[in-house]
Design a protein around this motif. Structure first.
Motif, PDB file in Angstrom:
ATOM      1  N   GLY A 132      96.611  76.845  -3.676  1.00  0.00           N
ATOM      2  CA  GLY A 132      97.235  75.664  -4.997  1.00  0.00           C
ATOM      3  C   GLY A 132      98.088  75.196  -5.325  1.00  0.00           C
ATOM      4  N   ARG A 133      98.434  76.951  -5.334  1.00  0.00           N
ATOM      5  CA  ARG A 133     100.381  77.859  -5.260  1.00  0.00           C
ATOM      6  C   ARG A 133     100.875  76.758  -4.173  1.00  0.00           C
ATOM      7  NH1 ARG A 133      99.056  83.813  -4.849  1.00  0.00           N
ATOM      8  NH2 ARG A 133     101.400  83.366  -3.177  1.00  0.00           N
ATOM      9  N   VAL A 134     101.136  76.344  -2.999  1.00  0.00           N
ATOM     10  CA  VAL A 134     101.210  75.529  -2.262  1.00  0.00           C
ATOM     11  C   VAL A 134     101.297  74.446  -2.334  1.00  0.00           C
ATOM     12  CG1 VAL A 134     101.847  74.914   0.193  1.00  0.00           C
ATOM     13  CG2 VAL A 134     101.140  77.436  -0.300  1.00  0.00           C
ATOM     14  N   ASN A 137     103.217  73.982  -6.063  1.00  0.00           N
ATOM     15  CA  ASN A 137     104.440  74.316  -5.896  1.00  0.00           C
ATOM     16  C   ASN A 137     105.329  72.298  -5.168  1.00  0.00           C
ATOM     17  OD1 ASN A 137     106.677  75.217  -6.314  1.00  0.00           O
ATOM     18  ND2 ASN A 137     107.190  74.968  -3.768  1.00  0.00           N
ATOM     19  N   ASP A 138     104.396  71.828  -4.326  1.00  0.00           N
ATOM     20  CA  ASP A 138     104.930  70.461  -3.871  1.00  0.00           C
ATOM     21  C   ASP A 138     104.928  69.446  -4.437  1.00  0.00           C
ATOM     22  OD1 ASP A 138     105.154  68.931  -0.858  1.00  0.00           O
ATOM     23  OD2 ASP A 138     103.509  67.863  -1.694  1.00  0.00           O
ATOM     24  N   LEU A 144     109.598  65.562  -9.349  1.00  0.00           N
ATOM     25  CA  LEU A 144     111.161  65.824  -9.880  1.00  0.00           C
ATOM     26  C   LEU A 144     111.819  64.720  -8.880  1.00  0.00           C
ATOM     27  CD1 LEU A 144     111.487  69.577  -9.854  1.00  0.00           C
ATOM     28  CD2 LEU A 144     112.275  67.553 -11.667  1.00  0.00           C
ATOM     29  N   GLY A 145     111.895  64.306  -7.600  1.00  0.00           N
ATOM     30  CA  GLY A 145     112.058  63.783  -6.602  1.00  0.00           C
ATOM     31  C   GLY A 145     111.436  61.816  -7.007  1.00  0.00           C
ATOM     32  N   GLU A 146     110.560  62.068  -7.497  1.00  0.00           N
ATOM     33  CA  GLU A 146     110.144  60.368  -8.118  1.00  0.00           C
ATOM     34  C   GLU A 146     110.620  60.456  -9.170  1.00  0.00           C
ATOM     35  OE1 GLU A 146     107.986  58.535  -6.782  1.00  0.00           O
ATOM     36  OE2 GLU A 146     108.104  59.582  -4.761  1.00  0.00           O
ATOM     37  N   MET A 147     111.331  61.083 -10.300  1.00  0.00           N
ATOM     38  CA  MET A 147     112.258  61.146 -11.573  1.00  0.00           C
ATOM     39  C   MET A 147     113.229  60.758 -11.514  1.00  0.00           C
ATOM     40  SD  MET A 147     110.357  63.946 -13.086  1.00  0.00           S
ATOM     41  CE  MET A 147     111.386  63.676 -15.054  1.00  0.00           C
ATOM     42  N   ALA A 148     113.871  60.804  -9.660  1.00  0.00           N
ATOM     43  CA  ALA A 148     116.061  60.343  -9.498  1.00  0.00           C
ATOM     44  C   ALA A 148     115.711  59.353  -8.792  1.00  0.00           C
ATOM     45  CB  ALA A 148     115.678  61.557  -8.453  1.00  0.00           C
ATOM     46  N   HIS A 164     109.103  73.079   3.726  1.00  0.00           N
ATOM     47  CA  HIS A 164     109.075  73.862   2.666  1.00  0.00           C
ATOM     48  C   HIS A 164     107.582  74.123   1.980  1.00  0.00           C
ATOM     49  CE1 HIS A 164     111.016  74.792  -1.826  1.00  0.00           C
ATOM     50  NE2 HIS A 164     110.338  75.790  -1.233  1.00  0.00           N
ATOM     51  N   ALA A 165     106.229  73.650   2.136  1.00  0.00           N
ATOM     52  CA  ALA A 165     104.913  73.712   1.605  1.00  0.00           C
ATOM     53  C   ALA A 165     104.989  74.780   2.710  1.00  0.00           C
ATOM     54  CB  ALA A 165     104.545  72.506   1.657  1.00  0.00           C
ATOM     55  N   ARG A 166     105.244  74.299   4.360  1.00  0.00           N
ATOM     56  CA  ARG A 166     104.475  75.775   5.251  1.00  0.00           C
ATOM     57  C   ARG A 166     104.946  77.277   4.884  1.00  0.00           C
ATOM     58  NH1 ARG A 166     103.635  71.556  10.650  1.00  0.00           N
ATOM     59  NH2 ARG A 166     106.222  70.972  10.182  1.00  0.00           N
TER      60      ARG A 166
END
Length: 235
Positions: A132-134, A137-138, A144-148, A164-166
């Protein structure tokens, strides 16, 4: 639904379900780097014919999840020392830019969605739910990327997020420790501070928080690779 009966979902829904499942299995390392993907088994599991499965494989190869080579079965994208090095060289540039642009361009609805994802991330920390954390976090950094709102940034960010997730799954799977818990709580606080910076459209603060957040990831990886030694007993 027809005459009170539930009909089978159309192929497009099954294909979407397969795509979501594969992405999650890859990000959480249920499918290890370099693992062969059994096209026949996936077709049977999701009730699809082979062509839509192959089409999805090509799409996911373009996104960086899968490696396709002529006359070889599809494989999960590999990881190596070089890929980790490349990640930490390029990630600051992409993540900092994403945060800054998110602070400039975000909408209220997008910000509300980011807050909901962060709540799920914190719940996963509290429950010691590694996957769940992984996953959340992803989702947080993807949002945030979509919000850019930048068509050139998003593909690079998404490719970085796969590793990053892996990386997160590799280095957070070992038994929890007080220090690791402190680091996880710090990561969550940094998420909260990012939300606040983006909400008030503080571009510089949003960018600096992305830098600190990646430094935390790098430090955690180094901590796992070179753990602190035990104190020698006094003679």
């Amino acid at each position: 639904m027809i005459d009170g009966m539930i009909t089978d979902p159309p192929n497009i829904d099954r294909k979407a379900s397969l795509g979501l499942a594969l992405r999650q299995r890859i990000l959480t390392m249920e499918l290890a780097p370099g693992a062969v993907l059994d096209e026949v088994a996936l077709s049977e599991e999701f009730g699809l014919s082979r062509p839509p499965v192959r089409e999805l494989m090509r799409q996911m190869a373009g996104e960086g999840y899968i490696e396709l080579e002529a006359n070889r079965a599809a494989r999960v994208s590999s990881m190596s020392y070089q890929s980790l090095r490349d990640f930490f060289l390029l990630a600051p540039m992409i993540y900092i830019t994403a945060n800054k642009l998110a602070a400039e361009n975000r909408t209220r609805a997008e910000l509300d969605a980011l807050k909901q994802i962060q709540q799920s991330f914190q719940k996963a920390i509290d429950a010691n739910d590694v996957e769940g954390r992984v996953f959340y976090n992803d989702e947080f950094h993807r949002q945030l990327g979509e919000m850019a709102h930048n068509v050139y940034l998003v593909p690079s960010l998404r490719r970085l997020q796969i590793d990053h997730a892996r990386i997160g799954k590799i280095f957070y799977t070992h038994p929890n420790t007080p220090r690791m818990q402190e680091e996880l709580e710090l990561a969550s606080r940094q998420h909260e501070e990012m939300i606040e910076a983006v909400e008030r459209r503080d571009v510089d603060a949003a960018g600096e928080l992305a830098r600190l957040h990646l430094e935390l990831s790098r430090r955690n990886m180094a901590m796992y690779a070179t753990p602190e030694g035990l104190e020698a007993p006094t003679l």
